[in-house]
Design an enzyme around this catalytic site. Structure first.
Site, PDB file in Angstrom:
ATOM      1  N   GLU A   6      51.440  90.482  -8.432  1.00  0.00           N
ATOM      2  CA  GLU A   6      49.982  90.596  -8.483  1.00  0.00           C
ATOM      3  C   GLU A   6      49.513  91.602  -9.526  1.00  0.00           C
ATOM      4  OE1 GLU A   6      48.292  88.449  -7.492  1.00  0.00           O
ATOM      5  OE2 GLU A   6      49.559  87.476  -6.007  1.00  0.00           O
ATOM      6  N   ASN A  27      49.124  77.875  -7.648  1.00  0.00           N
ATOM      7  CA  ASN A  27      50.031  76.730  -7.523  1.00  0.00           C
ATOM      8  C   ASN A  27      50.418  76.248  -8.921  1.00  0.00           C
ATOM      9  OD1 ASN A  27      49.251  76.710  -4.690  1.00  0.00           O
ATOM     10  ND2 ASN A  27      47.352  75.803  -5.437  1.00  0.00           N
ATOM     11  N   HIS A  29      50.005  83.939 -13.968  1.00  0.00           N
ATOM     12  CA  HIS A  29      51.008  83.685 -12.927  1.00  0.00           C
ATOM     13  C   HIS A  29      51.907  82.477 -13.248  1.00  0.00           C
ATOM     14  CE1 HIS A  29      50.395  86.443  -9.639  1.00  0.00           C
ATOM     15  NE2 HIS A  29      49.162  86.071  -9.359  1.00  0.00           N
ATOM     16  N   GLU A  48      50.596  80.182   0.279  1.00  0.00           N
ATOM     17  CA  GLU A  48      51.068  81.562   0.259  1.00  0.00           C
ATOM     18  C   GLU A  48      50.470  82.285   1.463  1.00  0.00           C
ATOM     19  OE1 GLU A  48      49.946  84.059  -3.052  1.00  0.00           O
ATOM     20  OE2 GLU A  48      51.798  85.197  -2.894  1.00  0.00           O
ATOM     21  N   GLY A  81      40.486  84.427  -3.783  1.00  0.00           N
ATOM     22  CA  GLY A  81      39.744  84.073  -4.983  1.00  0.00           C
ATOM     23  C   GLY A  81      40.290  82.778  -5.567  1.00  0.00           C
ATOM     24  N   ALA A  82      41.617  82.697  -5.629  1.00  0.00           N
ATOM     25  CA  ALA A  82      42.277  81.525  -6.203  1.00  0.00           C
ATOM     26  C   ALA A  82      43.760  81.602  -5.872  1.00  0.00           C
ATOM     27  CB  ALA A  82      42.085  81.506  -7.723  1.00  0.00           C
ATOM     28  N   HIS A  97      43.934  85.342 -14.565  1.00  0.00           N
ATOM     29  CA  HIS A  97      44.916  85.873 -13.604  1.00  0.00           C
ATOM     30  C   HIS A  97      45.867  84.755 -13.157  1.00  0.00           C
ATOM     31  CE1 HIS A  97      45.898  88.548 -10.033  1.00  0.00           C
ATOM     32  NE2 HIS A  97      46.302  87.368  -9.586  1.00  0.00           N
ATOM     33  N   GLU A  98      45.296  83.643 -12.744  1.00  0.00           N
ATOM     34  CA  GLU A  98      46.131  82.542 -12.259  1.00  0.00           C
ATOM     35  C   GLU A  98      46.967  81.949 -13.388  1.00  0.00           C
ATOM     36  OE1 GLU A  98      46.181  82.607  -9.158  1.00  0.00           O
ATOM     37  OE2 GLU A  98      44.318  83.737  -8.949  1.00  0.00           O
TER      38      GLU A  98
HETATM   39 ZN    ZN Z   1      47.585  86.713  -8.069  1.00  0.00          ZN
END
Ligand code: ZN
Length: 859
Positions: free
Chosen positions: A323, A270, A304, A128, A266-267, A300-301
């Protein structure tokens, strides 16, 4: 760079023309230990709506060997400017591209890292925004989803992880081949490959018949510090919570989380193969705030996987929604998931996200949440406090506005309707309108299409008996900085008002009223006729996004009793209010210091304590009258030593104060204490002087000229790891000599060989607030070099330099003037201009705040 800077128009045209079915990608990483380049072979199958039309595919690579379109070879020399032209498409097409792609050391594309501990090579991808094209030929835009099948040749014995589950490798000899199953239809920016002798720990998420394999990976040199159980525990809480709230099962085949070296963010989300920065594997004691931050990132990830990966924005103008949703989701999950260790997550949200958002929203570069993203350069500088933090704050406000149940019902419908597809904001708002029955057009216009922060103030009139005769909430339009985009408007706010009384020094909430505030003045009849409470707190529970001001009586009580609030959230709101008054020049920096010194001793929330510590330091460095600054720093350093000595042995507070003292120590006694802690001749009961703390002590000793190269070399011998090498770079750049500064400058500006992390560490050492005179000559050098840096370095590397080496410590009108002269003369690209203008705004704000502080000193 028009070739790499894909525009929205180009993307739209290409999406109208193409439907991409599948990629087969073969990567030969058998050369990974040597570095240089690797062979990348991509076969893409896609259809075109208009046969005979032309398009192009993206690729950033040193060379292309072969291009074959529908069986016919094309001239590899047609590959120019990071694009391969594809003329005369058929209805159904097959494209084959063979290229030599490059390993990177900037954290972009396929990053290659050698661990000094074992000499082994570790790879991972970071794609990204537009960097899949550094690894394979790709239609690099989020709405051209496809199935991706990776085949990877890598050294025998390696671990290879991608979006699909890892197959057993085949072949003998020094290299083997891993053939992964194709993914579901996803965007190129969330494909991933992680390869090297990583070590993994495994578990399973089980829910009824559902079983999702879980993996957690890191380098062997970090394995002893990897607390995988804690990572799994948070992950499973997230699976339970999100699957229930989203009413949609986890959409991928497995869920791996990989802690990788020199990671820029941070991360990264994928699909099924999340990468995280490996500072999240804690080598030394950290405070609970660090565990909380890691858990937030994990959640958070994970959020996503649905919002972003399963359903994806059509174009990067909706990056904010992607986000913001994940940021909101991490906080609400921590607040509500059964067994969560951090149910006070909204305090952290107020303390960190909001502060970030308020700061960003007052820069000249501020913009509506719905930003105009015309091309990739626009989006790369837009991973900012508006996109993440203001967006998430406004989403929290939207949840208060429509109600949480309706919000999640809308989200559920949205996932079901758009699974594996692409969407725009209107798709989500439409689903929320259906679920809530509320018209969101006015709301959306006021909140998403405008910039800046409203100010809310109470207006309280008392009668002669001390009862409230009238109570209103006054709303002010945002004070937008000159040149900022967007309109300054009043907005509808759903807020709570908290009423607090003092009892034995404690501030206890006795009532809470929730209401809609709209327009410049909103009457609150419920409060008329009531006794005036000790503190009236607007936006209690932090539902809305606004600057909050206290009335004079409440301010008096809060200044004295800030630590007395029994709940952490109102304390955080009052701390935040005091901080933004300081930034706005409504509170002198020295008064903020006094308030902090009075209240911080009673602050139990370690995250808030650490924020206040950072803010005090910033206030002292930037916002105090330079003639008084040293006095302020001396008071702060003395307080840090007192709190350190008084803290409970082994506590997080003790560690936080040790680090604060290590950053500000200035007297012989304080610096002697740092030396003593380092060489073991001094001791603070319960304080573990472990690897990371040792480096913090040494950096300060180097910066003050009390430790030399021999000390750095000796420390590096104790900790010859990647992190140790970065700290050593900071130590060397921090030394208070012209030679050390010149060396650091040359390493960053005049050479381009440093990795992203060593460069960042060098910049951190270079900029020392006690060394303003030594650094003064570098202001002119900065302006002479910055445009060339922007044009020749990668995005991540140039962004570090442009922000990091700006002469922020030279808080003078001359710096503003030099910046203006450069802006007028250099005609920088918009994204470069934006970064320099933001840095300039910091100087202007500091000059104003210093004047306020000077006046306070004279009173
Ligand atoms: Zn994010």
């Amino acid at each position: 760079m028009p070739g790499t800077n894909l525009t929205r128009e180009e993307a739209r045209t290409r999406a109208d023309l193409l439907h991409v079915d599948a990629y087969d990608i073969e990567l030969d990483l058998s050369s990974a230990r040597e570095g240089g380049t690797f062979r990348s072979t991509t076969v893409v199958r896609f259809t075109a709506t208009t046969p005979g039309a032309d398009t192009f595919i993206d690729l950033v690579a040193p060379s292309v060997e072969e291009i074959t379109l529908n069986g016919a070879p094309l001239d590899p020399g047609s590959f120019t400017d990071s694009r391969i032209p594809l003329p005369n498409l058929a209805a159904e097409n097959e494209l084959r591209v063979v290229a030599n792609c490059a390993y990177t050391n900037t954290g972009e594309g396929l990053h290659r890292f050698v661990d000094p501990v074992d000499g082994e090579t570790y790879l991972y991808t970071q794609f990204e925004v537009p960097d899949a094209r550094r690894v394979f030929a790709s239609f690099e835009q989020p709405d051209l989803k496809a199935a991706f099948a990776f085949t990877v040749t890598a050294p025998t014995g390696w671990v290879v992880v991608s979006n699909s589950p890892t197959p057993a490798p085949v072949g003998e000899g020094s290299a083997q081949v891993w053939t992964f199953e194709p993914t579901g239809r996803i965007s190129s920016y969330i494909t991933a490959l992680i390869a090297g002798p990583y070590v993994g720990v495994f578990d399973t998420y089980e829910n009824g018949a559902q079983k999702v394999p879980l993996g957690v990976y890191c380098r062997p040199s970090l394995r002893e510090f990897l607390d995988a159980e804690d990572v799994f525990a948070v992950t499973k809480q997230g699976f339970d919570y999100f699957q229930e709230k989203f009413d949609f099962p986890y959409p991928f085949a497995k869920y791996d989380q990989l802690f990788v070296p020199e990671f820029n963010a941070g991360a990264m989300e994928n699909a099924g193969a999340v990468t995280l920065r490996d500072q999240y594997v804690f080598r030394s004691k950290v405070t609970d705030a660090a565990y909380e931050a890691r858990a937030a990132t994990i959640l958070h990830e994970l959020a996503h996987m649905w919002f972003g990966d399963l359903v994806t924005m059509e174009w990067w103008n909706d990056l904010w929604l992607n986000e913001s949703f994940a940021t909101f989701a991490e906080a609400v999950c921590q607040a509500e998931a059964p067994g969560s260790k951090w149910p006070h997550s909204w305090t952290t949200f107020a303390n960190q996200m909001k502060t970030w958002a308020y700061r960003q929203d007052q820069l000249p570069s501020t913009h509506p949440i719905m930003a105009d993203i015309n091309d990739l350069e626009d989006v790369q500088v837009n991973f900012d406090g508006i996109t993440y933090a203001k967006g998430a704050s406004v989403l929290k406000q939207l949840v208060a506005y429509v109600g949480q149940d309706a919000f999640f019902q809308g989200v559920q419908a949205y996932f079901k309707r758009h699974a594996w597809g692409n969407t725009r904001l209107s798709d989500l708002l439409g689903a929320l309108e259906e679920a809530s029955g509320r018209d969101l057009r006015t709301w959306s216009k006021a909140w998403l299409e405008t910039a800046g922060i409203n100010v809310l103030r109470p207006s309280i009139v008392l009668n002669t008996d001390g009862e409230i005769e009238s109570f209103a909430v006054l709303q002010e339009a945002p004070a937008l900085p000159a040149g900022a985009k967007g309109e300054a408007v009043l907005r509808p706010h759903r807020i709570a008002i908290g009423l607090y009384e003092l009892a034995d020094g404690a501030l206890v909430r006795t009532d809470r009223i929730e209401l809609d505030v709209d327009g410049p003045r909103t009457e609150v009849p419920e409060l008329v006729g009531r006794h005036r409470p000790a503190v009236v707190l607007l936006n209690d529970d932090d539902l809305s996004y606004a600057k909050i001001r206290l009335d004079e009586d409440s301010m008096t009580v809060v200044t004295e009793h800030l630590g007395g609030f029994t709940e952490s959230l109102p304390r955080a709101l009052c701390w935040a209010s005091a901080w933004d008054m300081t930034r706005d020049g409504e509170l002198a920096a020295r008064d903020y210091l006094a308030l902090a010194l009075a209240g911080i001793g009673r602050e139990s929330d370690i995250g808030v304590v650490q924020s206040v510590q950072r803010q005090v330091r910033l206030a002292l460095d930037a916002y105090t009258d330079p003639d008084w600054r040293e006095q302020g720093l001396a008071r702060w350093a003395a307080a840090a030593e007192e709190y350190l000595r008084a803290a409970e042995p082994g506590s997080d507070h003790q560690l936080a104060w040790a680090r604060t003292l290590a950053s500000v120590a200035r007297t012989d006694g304080q610096l002697g204490l740092l030396s003593g802690l380092l060489d073991g001749t001094a001791e603070i009961k319960g304080l573990a002087v472990d690897t990371e703390l040792r480096w913090s002590l040494l950096i300060r000793l180097c910066a003050t000229g009390r430790a030399d190269e021999a000390a750095v070399t000796a420390e590096l011998a104790r900790d010859n790891t990647a992190a140790g090498q970065e700290h050593a770079a900071t130590c060397r750049a921090a030394r208070p000599t012209a030679g050390a500064k010149a060396e650091a400058w040359a390493a960053v500006v005049e050479s381009d060989t440093l990795t992203n992390y060593v460069q960042e560490a060098t910049i951190a050492g270079f900029q020392q607030s006690d060394q303003r005179e030594l650094l003064a000559p570098y202001a002119a050098k900065y302006f002479a070099a910055v445009k060339d840096i922007w044009e020749t370095r990668s995005h991540e590397i140039s962004q570090q330099i442009i922000g990091g080496l700006y002469p922020s410590l030279q808080v003078t009108q001359a710096t503003v003037d030099a910046t203006d002269a450069w802006l007028a003369e250099a005609e920088p690209a918009p994204a470069l201009r934006r970064q320099v203008v933001e840095a300039r705004a910091g100087i202007e704000r500091a000059l104003k705040a210093q004047a306020v502080d000077r006046a306070a000193g004279a009173r």
